[in-house]
Every structure is written in structure tokens, then in C-alpha cells.
Design a protein around this motif. Structure first.
Motif, short mmCIF file in Angstrom:
data_model
loop_
_atom_site.label_atom_id
_atom_site.label_comp_id
_atom_site.label_asym_id
_atom_site.label_seq_id
_atom_site.Cartn_x
_atom_site.Cartn_y
_atom_site.Cartn_z
N GLY A 7 -12.19 -0.20 11.77
CA GLY A 7 -11.54 0.97 12.16
C GLY A 7 -11.83 1.09 14.01
N PHE A 8 -11.26 2.26 14.33
CA PHE A 8 -11.30 2.11 16.18
C PHE A 8 -13.06 2.08 15.88
CE2 PHE A 8 -12.12 6.47 17.36
CZ PHE A 8 -12.45 5.77 19.18
N ILE A 9 -13.60 3.32 15.83
CA ILE A 9 -15.05 3.13 15.96
C ILE A 9 -16.03 2.28 15.49
CG2 ILE A 9 -16.79 5.35 15.65
CD1 ILE A 9 -15.35 7.49 15.37
N ASP A 30 -13.77 -4.09 5.46
CA ASP A 30 -13.06 -3.47 5.74
C ASP A 30 -11.50 -3.98 4.79
OD1 ASP A 30 -10.56 -1.54 6.99
OD2 ASP A 30 -12.06 -1.52 8.99
N ASP A 31 -10.69 -2.25 4.24
CA ASP A 31 -9.79 -3.29 3.35
C ASP A 31 -8.45 -3.09 4.41
OD1 ASP A 31 -9.02 -0.29 3.56
OD2 ASP A 31 -8.35 -0.03 2.10
N SER A 33 -6.83 -0.73 6.01
CA SER A 33 -5.83 -0.23 5.73
C SER A 33 -5.25 0.69 7.20
CB SER A 33 -6.07 1.29 4.33
OG SER A 33 -7.50 1.90 4.77
N THR A 34 -6.04 0.83 8.02
CA THR A 34 -5.14 1.46 9.41
C THR A 34 -6.44 0.40 10.58
OG1 THR A 34 -7.47 3.08 8.94
CG2 THR A 34 -5.19 3.95 8.70
N GLY A 35 -7.37 0.18 9.90
CA GLY A 35 -8.10 -0.89 11.00
C GLY A 35 -7.47 -2.67 11.47
N SER A 51 -12.35 -3.31 -0.37
CA SER A 51 -12.21 -1.95 0.00
C SER A 51 -14.12 -1.57 -0.53
CB SER A 51 -11.43 -1.43 -1.46
OG SER A 51 -11.28 -0.35 -1.49
N ILE A 52 -14.71 -0.53 -0.13
CA ILE A 52 -15.57 0.28 -0.47
C ILE A 52 -15.09 0.58 -2.14
CG2 ILE A 52 -16.39 0.58 1.08
CD1 ILE A 52 -15.08 3.49 0.80
N LEU A 71 -18.73 4.30 7.85
CA LEU A 71 -17.73 4.57 8.53
C LEU A 71 -16.17 4.65 7.45
CD1 LEU A 71 -18.28 3.14 11.56
CD2 LEU A 71 -18.71 5.35 11.26
N TYR A 138 -8.64 16.30 3.88
CA TYR A 138 -9.58 16.05 4.90
C TYR A 138 -10.41 16.27 4.79
CZ TYR A 138 -11.74 13.34 8.62
OH TYR A 138 -12.46 12.69 9.54
N LYS A 142 -14.69 15.38 3.34
CA LYS A 142 -15.96 15.16 4.32
C LYS A 142 -17.18 15.89 4.15
CE LYS A 142 -14.73 12.35 7.00
NZ LYS A 142 -15.56 10.33 6.84
N PHE A 166 -17.11 14.87 16.35
CA PHE A 166 -15.94 16.20 16.98
C PHE A 166 -14.76 15.36 17.58
CE2 PHE A 166 -18.02 20.15 17.12
CZ PHE A 166 -19.31 19.85 15.94
N VAL A 168 -13.39 12.48 18.85
CA VAL A 168 -12.96 10.88 19.65
C VAL A 168 -12.64 9.90 19.89
CG1 VAL A 168 -14.83 8.50 19.03
CG2 VAL A 168 -15.46 10.46 17.49
#
Ligand code: NAD
Length: 305
Positions: A7-9, A30-31, A33-35, A51-52, A71, A138, A142, A166, A168
């Protein structure tokens, strides 16, 4: 091992970790899905696609790891409003699975929470002693993430650290989809010569943190095996309104930009600004990349696409 490492981060972190000589190998679970696998191009990180939520796979990958950075999540407030249960499954149940895998091996864990946990608490700056009042599924997921991590730390002695990220921003953060974050949405629109969409009056504030700064802190936390009994804000107390962000971007691009206002979004917090004293006490000598520089790097990345 980095969950959500494509993913991004996560991919920025894999790049940072593989550049550190003391780290032998980095695995991204990573699955996708967005990465995306392409985010890891040019790093030496190994991608394990899965998947986790897959216990056996997770156990296998954690078994080979000295430390885990967790993450993986279904990020974004609007996405969680569209499908709360899916956010719960990945963010809360998924975190529990990562915790159990780490507990079995006593593996050091660094996990990502979010400033959204402060929700409707209006005090500024947000310090970690404030209550959490989530405004979205969401944010609630968290709160679950960080509560479970800290409970595993106190109940089972798991060495762990939870950061509250915050806003990112930076290279690899995608634009062009319904759930895109504000910085990539603005950069993408501005470079296309389109108006920037602002939800509400634009005076809502955020504490923007450049991803390069975030991944340096994460890498240091892993290498020093930092643990802490409370969540730690990972931001630096720079409070910028969404309209100010648009003006900074106009200056960076040397372009006139047009703004289009839309109705405020459900679940969005009004103001955000981190108290960074806990962060600074754990990580001395930190220097955050300033917004102007971070925006220039982000624009440079968008122009390279
Ligand atoms: P991202 O969507 O780019 O990264 C999340 C990654 O997790 C993606 O690569 C996705 O494919 C992966 N993933 C999702 N479900 C998975 C699953 N079941 N198994 C394995 N992988 C899975 O988002 P990001 O911005 O890089 O966010 C990383 C973390 O930081 C998330 O936990 C997010 O909630 C948190 N966070 C981000 C911000 C921000 O401003 N970007 C702010 C606060 C918190």
C-alpha cells in the motif's frame, strides 16, 4: 514483515527498510485490495500475496520475522460508511489475527491507528490522554485496533507500539477513486486543470505529515524495538486548513486553481492537530519534512506517472 506492505505507506516503508544496511530481508504481506505490486518495484522487498485473515499464511510469514509492522487495513472513513462490517473484519478481526500470530512467537509489533479515533473531541492539540469519540465505523475499528494491541501488551507481555497517524501524504498515494485522500485528489485535479473539490467550507483543519517522515520513524521504531503503554501520535502539530492546503499547492505548481465546494461529508472530523510530545520523547532529534517540500516531492511523483 510489513502487513499492507504494497500500500501507500507500506511500500514507502519497505523502500526505507530495504535501504537500511542492518535489515536483512523485508517481506510485504498484502492482498492487493487497495495496494499494488508495482508499488514495490525497485525495492528488494518480497511480496507475499494473501490476507491477514488467513491464519496459516499469517503464521508462516510471522514465523520468519524478527518484527512486524501492521499497516494492512480497509482505510478511509467513507469506505467504512459504505460497508461497516468489511472495515470491522479487516481492521479489528484482522488485527486480532496479527496479534495472535505475534503472541505465539513473542514478535515485536508496531501497529497503525489513526487520529480519527479522537472524533468529536474538540480539544486542540489532540494529546493521547484525551478520550476517544469515533464518528465513523473506520474510527471505531481503529479504537479496536489500538485497544487490542495494548491489551495484548499488558495481558501477554507482547512487545508493541501503536502510532496514531494523522493525514499522511506523498508519493504512491493514489488519486482518481471515490475514496482518495485530499492531497492526491488536489494534486491530480490541479495537474489536469480541473477545479479542486472541497467538502464543506474548507476551514476544517488537518495535520499533514509527509510519508518520508512517517516511514523513518517506523523504521527506527522497528530497529530499536520501541514499546510504549499508550498510543503515540505520529504528527508534528502543524495545523493547516483545506483551503490553505489548496493555496500552498497553487504556489508549488505556480498555477491559478479553482475551488468547487460540495456538502460536508458524514463522519469527517472538523479540526485536527497533534500534540507531539510523546513522539518527541521516544524519538529524539526528529526533523519533519515541511509541507512545502513534501508537496513538491508529491507533485514531482505525480508528474513522473
Ligand atoms: P493503503 O490502502 O494504501 O494501505 C493498506 C494496505 O493494506 C493496502 O496495500 C491493501 O491492499 C492492504 N490490505 C487491505 N486488506 C488486507 C488484508 N485483509 N490482508 C492483507 N492486506 C490487506 O492505505 P495507507 O494510507 O497506506 O494506510 C496504511 C495504514 O495506515 C492503515 O492501517 C490506515 O488505516 C493507516 N492510516 C493511514 C492514514 C493516511 O493518512 N494515509 C491516516 C491514518 C491511519
Amino acid at each position: 514483515m510489513v502487513t499492507g506492505g504494497a500500500g501507500f505507506i507500506g511500500a514507502n516503508l519497505c523502500r526505507e527498510l530495504t535501504s537500511r544496511p542492518s535489515i536483512g530481508k523485508v517481506v510485504a504481506l498484502d492482498d492487493l485490495s487497495t495496494g499494488a505490486a508495482v508499488n514495490l518495484a525497485g525495492t528488494n522487498a518480497e511480496l507475499v500475496e494473501g490476507s491477514i485473515l488467513d491464519r496459516d499464511l499469517l503464521d508462516d510469514v510471522v514465523a520468519g520475522a524478527d518484527a512486524v509492522v501492521h499497516l494492512a487495513a480497509r482505510p478511509s472513513v467513507p469506505r467504512s460508511l459504505a460497508d461497516p462490517l468489511a472495515s470491522h473484519e479487516v481492521n479489528a478481526t484482522g488485527t486480532m489475527r496479527v496479534l495472535e500470530a505475534c503472541r505465539r512467537r513473542h514478535t515485536h509489533l508496531v501497529a497503525a491507528s489513526s487520529s480519527s479515533v479522537y472524533g468529536s473531541v474538540s480539544d486542540l492539540p489532540k494529546h493521547e490522554g484525551l478520550p476517544t469519540r469515533p464518528l465513523s465505523p473506520y474510527a471505531a475499528s481503529k479504537v479496536a485496533t489500538e485497544s487490542y494491541v495494548l491489551a495484548h501488551q499488558s495481558a501477554f507481555g507482547l512487545p508493541a507500539l501503536v502510532f496514531r497517524f494523522f493525514n499522511v501524504y506523498g508519493p504512491l498515494q493514489p488519486a482518481g477513486h471515490a475514496y482518495a485522500a485530499v492531497v492526491p485528489s488536489f494534486v491530480d485535479a490541479a495537474l489536469r486543470g480541473e477545479p479542486l473539490t472541497v467538502f464543506g467550507d474548507g476551514h476544517q483543519t488537518r495535520d499533514f505529515t509527509y510519508v518520508g517522515t512517517v516511514v523513518r520513524v517506523l523504521a527506527d521504531a522497528v530497529l530499536r524495538r520501541v514499546t510504549y503503554a499508550n498510543p503515540v501520535n505520529l504528527a508534528f502539530g502543524t495545523r493547516v486548513s483545506v483551503l490553505e492546503l489548496a493555496h500552498h499547492l497553487a504556489k508549488t505548481l505556480e498555477l491559478a486553481i479553482e475551488i468547487r465546494h460540495e456538502a460536508p461529508r458524514r463522519g469527517d472530523v472538523r479540526d485536527s492537530q497533534a500534540d507531539d510530545s510523546a513522539l518527541r520523547s521516544l524519538f529524539t532529534g526528529l526533523a519533519a519534512v515541511p509541507l512545502e517540500q513534501g508537496l513538491s516531492e508529491t507533485v514531482r511523483w505525480f508528474r513522473s506517472l
